[in-house]
Design a protein around this motif. Sequence first.
Motif, short mmCIF file in Angstrom:
data_model
loop_
_atom_site.label_atom_id
_atom_site.label_comp_id
_atom_site.label_asym_id
_atom_site.label_seq_id
_atom_site.Cartn_x
_atom_site.Cartn_y
_atom_site.Cartn_z
N ALA A 139 0.80 -1.23 0.00
CA ALA A 139 0.00 0.00 0.00
C ALA A 139 0.83 1.27 0.00
CB ALA A 139 -0.95 0.00 1.20
N HIS A 140 2.11 1.19 0.39
CA HIS A 140 2.95 2.39 0.39
C HIS A 140 3.09 2.97 -1.01
CE1 HIS A 140 5.68 -1.00 -0.42
NE2 HIS A 140 6.29 -0.15 -1.21
N CYS A 141 2.82 2.15 -2.04
CA CYS A 141 2.95 2.62 -3.42
C CYS A 141 1.96 3.73 -3.76
CB CYS A 141 2.76 1.46 -4.40
SG CYS A 141 4.04 0.18 -4.32
N ILE A 142 0.92 3.92 -2.92
CA ILE A 142 -0.07 4.95 -3.21
C ILE A 142 0.37 6.32 -2.72
CG2 ILE A 142 -1.44 4.86 -1.08
CD1 ILE A 142 -3.95 4.87 -2.81
N SER A 143 1.39 6.34 -1.85
CA SER A 143 1.81 7.60 -1.22
C SER A 143 2.88 8.32 -2.03
CB SER A 143 2.32 7.34 0.20
OG SER A 143 2.83 8.55 0.75
N HIS A 144 2.63 9.58 -2.27
CA HIS A 144 3.59 10.43 -2.98
C HIS A 144 4.88 10.58 -2.16
CE1 HIS A 144 4.16 13.16 -6.34
NE2 HIS A 144 4.66 14.07 -5.54
N TRP A 145 4.77 10.35 -0.84
CA TRP A 145 5.93 10.53 0.04
C TRP A 145 6.61 9.21 0.37
CZ3 TRP A 145 6.53 15.25 -0.77
CH2 TRP A 145 5.44 16.11 -0.82
N GLY A 146 6.09 8.13 -0.17
CA GLY A 146 6.70 6.84 0.06
C GLY A 146 7.93 6.64 -0.80
N THR A 176 6.57 5.37 7.19
CA THR A 176 6.71 6.32 8.29
C THR A 176 5.33 6.89 8.61
OG1 THR A 176 7.08 8.14 6.74
CG2 THR A 176 9.04 6.96 7.54
N GLU A 177 5.22 7.67 9.69
CA GLU A 177 3.92 8.22 10.08
C GLU A 177 3.33 9.08 8.97
OE1 GLU A 177 1.80 10.70 13.74
OE2 GLU A 177 3.99 10.44 13.70
N LYS A 178 4.18 9.87 8.31
CA LYS A 178 3.70 10.72 7.22
C LYS A 178 3.11 9.89 6.09
CE LYS A 178 5.30 14.49 4.21
NZ LYS A 178 6.45 15.33 3.82
N VAL A 179 3.76 8.79 5.75
CA VAL A 179 3.27 7.92 4.69
C VAL A 179 1.99 7.22 5.12
CG1 VAL A 179 3.79 5.86 3.31
CG2 VAL A 179 5.55 7.60 3.67
N ARG A 180 1.90 6.82 6.39
CA ARG A 180 0.69 6.15 6.88
C ARG A 180 -0.52 7.07 6.77
NH1 ARG A 180 4.40 4.29 11.02
NH2 ARG A 180 3.52 5.65 12.63
N LEU A 181 -0.35 8.32 7.15
CA LEU A 181 -1.45 9.28 7.05
C LEU A 181 -1.88 9.47 5.60
CD1 LEU A 181 -0.22 11.95 9.64
CD2 LEU A 181 -2.18 10.41 9.90
N ASP A 182 -0.89 9.51 4.70
CA ASP A 182 -1.19 9.70 3.28
C ASP A 182 -1.93 8.49 2.70
OD1 ASP A 182 -1.18 11.26 0.98
OD2 ASP A 182 0.67 10.37 0.23
N ILE A 183 -1.55 7.28 3.11
CA ILE A 183 -2.23 6.06 2.64
C ILE A 183 -3.71 6.12 3.02
CG2 ILE A 183 -2.44 3.56 2.94
CD1 ILE A 183 0.62 3.48 3.31
N CYS A 184 -3.97 6.45 4.29
CA CYS A 184 -5.36 6.52 4.76
C CYS A 184 -6.16 7.56 3.98
CB CYS A 184 -5.40 6.84 6.25
SG CYS A 184 -4.75 5.51 7.30
N ALA A 185 -5.53 8.70 3.71
CA ALA A 185 -6.22 9.77 2.99
C ALA A 185 -6.48 9.39 1.54
CB ALA A 185 -5.39 11.05 3.06
N GLN A 186 -5.47 8.83 0.87
CA GLN A 186 -5.61 8.49 -0.55
C GLN A 186 -6.64 7.38 -0.77
OE1 GLN A 186 -4.37 10.20 -3.00
NE2 GLN A 186 -3.19 11.54 -1.64
N LEU A 187 -6.71 6.41 0.14
CA LEU A 187 -7.68 5.31 0.00
C LEU A 187 -9.04 5.66 0.59
CD1 LEU A 187 -5.45 2.19 0.83
CD2 LEU A 187 -6.40 2.82 -1.39
N ARG A 188 -9.12 6.86 1.21
CA ARG A 188 -10.37 7.35 1.79
C ARG A 188 -10.91 6.38 2.84
NH1 ARG A 188 -13.32 9.06 -3.93
NH2 ARG A 188 -11.42 9.83 -4.94
N LEU A 189 -10.01 5.86 3.66
CA LEU A 189 -10.42 4.91 4.69
C LEU A 189 -11.25 5.63 5.75
CD1 LEU A 189 -7.10 2.88 5.20
CD2 LEU A 189 -8.96 2.51 3.54
N LYS A 190 -12.34 4.98 6.20
CA LYS A 190 -13.24 5.57 7.19
C LYS A 190 -12.94 5.02 8.58
CE LYS A 190 -16.95 5.98 3.74
NZ LYS A 190 -18.32 5.52 3.38
N ASN A 191 -12.53 5.90 9.47
CA ASN A 191 -12.22 5.50 10.85
C ASN A 191 -11.44 4.19 10.89
OD1 ASN A 191 -12.24 5.55 13.68
ND2 ASN A 191 -14.16 4.37 13.78
N PRO A 192 -10.30 4.14 10.21
CA PRO A 192 -9.61 2.86 10.07
C PRO A 192 -8.94 2.39 11.36
CG PRO A 192 -8.24 4.61 9.20
CD PRO A 192 -9.58 5.25 9.55
#
Length: 735
Positions: A139-146, A176-192
């Motif tokens: 899933a890190h592949c979705i993050s621009h910061w990964g 990293t924490e920055k990448v984790r936040l970006d993954i959740c945002a890009q996949l539009r995860l709800k209260n993950p």
Amino acid sequence: MEQLLNVIERTWGYRELRPLQQPAMQAVLDQRDSLVVLPTGGGKSLCYQAPALLRGGTTVVVSPLIALMKDQVDGLVELGVNAVQLDSSLSGMQRSVIEVELTRGDIRLLFVSPERMATPDFCAFLQRLNIRTFAIDEAHCISHWGHDFRPEYRLLGRIKELFPESSVHAYTATATEKVRLDICAQLRLKNPEVLVGDFDRPNLSYRILPRGNEDQQVLDVCNQHKGEPGIIYCFRRKDVDSTYAFLKDRGFNAMPYHAGMEPMQRKVVSEAFAAERCDIVVATIAFGMGIDRSNIRYVLHTSMPKSIEHYQQETGRAGRDGLEADCVLLYSVQDLFVWQKLMKKSAEEAGATQEFIKSILKHLDDLDRYLRGSICRHKYLVEYFGQSYANPNCAACDICLGDTEPVADSTLIAQKILSCVARVKETYGVNHVISVLRGEHSPRVLSLGHDKLSTFGLLMDHGAPTLRDWIFQLIGQGVLKQEGAEYPVLKLNDASWEVMRKQRTVKLVQVAQPKEAGKAKKSKKAEESWEGVERPLFDELREFRKNLAAERGVPAYVLFYDTTLRELASIRPTTRAALGRITGINEKKMTEFGEALLVIIQNYAKTHRVDTDVNVAPRPEAPPKPWTKPKDADNPRTTVGQAIQMFRQGRSIDDVMEQTGRARGTVVEYLSDYLHIDKPADVNAWVDRVTYDRIAAAAVKLGRQKLKPIFAELDEKIPYETIRIVLSWLDATNA
């Protein structure tokens, strides 16, 4: 969860879960979005595979590589799981067959690429199937910061739009924490549910060595692991070819792998390595992502990777079975400058933003600090990913094992080097400064008159590779600079003058000489892992696995992990009951391979006169969790309530399955609930009396905590579901 654990033991042969696997699986069962970050080898795939078997329906798994999908599908099919992949290599007829199976609901796990998920027709097909669960691998592949951003992964954010009732579960090994936040945002995860595992891999030993005589260094590592599987990473294709030829000439069973080879050639290499027909793959970083071989005993980098995330991922391909493995990296600061130039040029040509370029260059700097650091390697890696590491000595890295030692008079040596840079007026590169310090009477040194400098020959007692390493250590510590792309020269800075004025001290380190030439110290894990193991028997079992894998056309690790073979070679079981307690021996493997394994072990024990059935007593079991009544058990409008009413009427399991539309395992769980609620006088409606008596007698002998020992005791002829029914009744009635 108890039912899921039974599925896992029955299918995979695992009795215990790894850290965070249980809450990760619970998130899937609860249909709650999740992000799971577990290090390579942490068991991410089981987190979505096991719930798919229990829940029924089809789980769609998005994976970036065909080879990665194929390995997972092959492994699942070997375990008896209905799994398929849809990719461009399939014919139209093959795709049609798979689509029919999906429509019938026969497939538990469907593996697809992110590109396929982006096609409207395929998404419409999945909508008709009413897919409710998606697993996003890598899933890190979705993050621009990964560290491995892939634009096609961005399109996966539409899953929530197209399948609003579905749950999405993202999995990655490095974020990293920055990448984790970006993954959740890009996949539009709800209260993950966000689960981040321990980034430490205590079974891996990390060693960083200054690159000197590279061929000899490569040879030393390979000799230490003679006959064991390993991966050697090289920077360029020509490096791959030359290293491969070097090892092949010295009798190593090696193969090359890089993007310049034909796809079929690369496939042959991957399959040979997975099937254990090849010990060493010499490759560029293109190799390994699709390789799930569990028993890789070493990873050797002959140059610097692109980031700590890449390093963690590439070294993480070693020791995935939890056993010891070595990770060695040969480093020169020149690698840093080459990567900086290449990555900046590539990013600019692709039209990347300055912010993105700054991000990728920071990844390089972070790795450079790690490679030059003098603190525990495990500590640095763990803290890089935002976790703490309290262990004062990991006993598994060059720093903690004493492979490095301080250089005597480090600050004085640094002063001599910096003074020489000043004397040549900061206009020459590393090689020339080394020539002056070593007192070489080369034509260039003489023509420039640098043999007359006061620093000429100041460090003549040290070899050029040693001086080169010291110079690069000074650069890494920020007390010396190297500027210029094509012809870099050494420059001084304020810190340089502080050292020369004795206002700052410098610590240089060097590789400590091992007591035995060519032998590195072993980690504590490596010493402990072979205790009690009959090594010749282990080798015999490995050969059996290799031949079996060749017959079946599957990777060897799909059949048995090395951990299973070592346990067999340590315990040396001679009965099916004892064999059934070995980790990784599930029902299917017991049925197919049990007799052959017992024959090998018995023959070895007889020939070598060694003890058998060593410590075969069952491990202490945690008491089973008490049964709890389902909240909807009394509501006949719910599925569980309907099932309980039917069981009160003495209806069969098949009848209830047909009426409720639930899988057999789920219906047996409903029957267990009924038995606990009503406590009927007997279970004759579902289990005949003879079978009941046999199961009850085995339960008295072995206890009721686990199904598998009872299954083995009854010669594997009575199904697990029947055993479960009897145990549930015994538990409910305190019989």
